[in-house]
Design an enzyme around this catalytic site. Sequence first.
Site, PDB file in Angstrom:
ATOM      1  CG  ASP A  28       3.365  -6.282  10.598  1.00 21.01           C
ATOM      2  OD1 ASP A  28       2.860  -5.152  10.697  1.00 21.01           O
ATOM      3  OD2 ASP A  28       3.371  -6.929   9.527  1.00 21.01           O
TER       4      ASP A  28
ATOM      5  CG  PHE B 174      -1.970   1.015   1.264  1.00 22.04           C
ATOM      6  CD1 PHE B 174      -2.965   1.035   0.303  1.00 22.04           C
ATOM      7  CD2 PHE B 174      -1.992   1.963   2.277  1.00 22.04           C
ATOM      8  CE1 PHE B 174      -3.990   1.982   0.350  1.00 22.04           C
ATOM      9  CE2 PHE B 174      -3.000   2.918   2.333  1.00 22.04           C
ATOM     10  CZ  PHE B 174      -3.999   2.928   1.359  1.00 22.04           C
TER      11      PHE B 174
ATOM     12  CB  SER C 119       2.048  -4.523   2.806  1.00 22.06           C
ATOM     13  OG  SER C 119       1.086  -3.860   3.575  1.00 22.06           O
ATOM     14  CG  MET C 120      -2.853  -3.623   1.195  1.00 21.85           C
ATOM     15  SD  MET C 120      -3.966  -2.366   0.580  1.00 21.85           S
ATOM     16  CE  MET C 120      -4.765  -1.844   2.101  1.00 21.85           C
TER      17      MET C 120
ATOM     18  CG  HIS D 166       3.888  -3.860   7.714  1.00 28.37           C
ATOM     19  ND1 HIS D 166       3.095  -4.959   7.465  1.00 28.37           N
ATOM     20  CD2 HIS D 166       3.642  -2.989   6.695  1.00 28.37           C
ATOM     21  CE1 HIS D 166       2.388  -4.766   6.371  1.00 28.37           C
ATOM     22  NE2 HIS D 166       2.697  -3.574   5.883  1.00 28.37           N
TER      23      HIS D 166
END
Length: 289
Positions: free
Chosen positions: A206, A92, A160-161, A238
């Site tokens: 994270d 993201f 992540s995304m 993260h």
Amino acid sequence: MHKPRLLSAAVLALALTGGLLAGAGPASAADSPYERGPDPTNASVEAVRGPFATAEIGVSSLLVSGFGGGTVYYPTSTAEGTFGAVVISPGFTAYQSSIAWLGPRLASQGFVVFTIDTLTTLDQPDSRGRQLLAAADYLTGSSVVRSRIDRSRVAVMGHSMGGGGSLEAARSRPALQAAIPLTGWNTTKTFLTVRVPTLIIGADGDTVAPVATHSEPFYSGLPSSADKAYLELNGATHFTPNSSNTTIAKYSIAWLKRWVDDDTRYTQFLCPGPSLSLSVEEYRSTCPF
């Protein structure tokens, strides 16, 4: 999963019926025609660069559709034949530069790697999953390196995304050979229809996609019968996948080699897997693979 298993069975049948030539070396049922590179060692999978020299090509977003362009990293020699492919999405608000370190590192181990930009930096996991597949189709079907790729051997990764997107891609396309979400984020936690071998990599520190609400449910949400593993990084956040990381690289390489190349020489790094250490908080899997 792969044709090599059929080939190995044929070789075994010949051996049992005396069909192999006398004096030939012993055949191994684990041998795969997709093996690339020398026998692996702990040092070789932890090395910043593998045995293959690499080059890279930029892909303009103006020349493709369905994703935002990217960079292809590939082995320069084709002496050993074609290679499997790996497509990687950023997370993201991020660009391909955030996961660029994986390009040459994986390519030097014998893969064609495509780090991509997404259509917008705000795209959600389902969109990123579709974009990973669009990029895979471009890479194997239209790119200038398509002749270097075995199009039946493709994997997806993402941060992540983008990691959540890799799970979406694996659900949409069962023909994928492997998926590796890196500190993945997704509102969907259950992927019971996924049959693609999946390595989930989370981070103990994270706070964006905590493992308790993302990586661990992803692992549990895959079928219990699936080939899957969960690796939780120790002392990580993260954003650890955005910088060169030996632990991420080592087990990603082993997973891709095992499933994209059907190369059982790399099973040694996955089964039983790493012990707890300064870099590994937890590891579990559905071994034996």
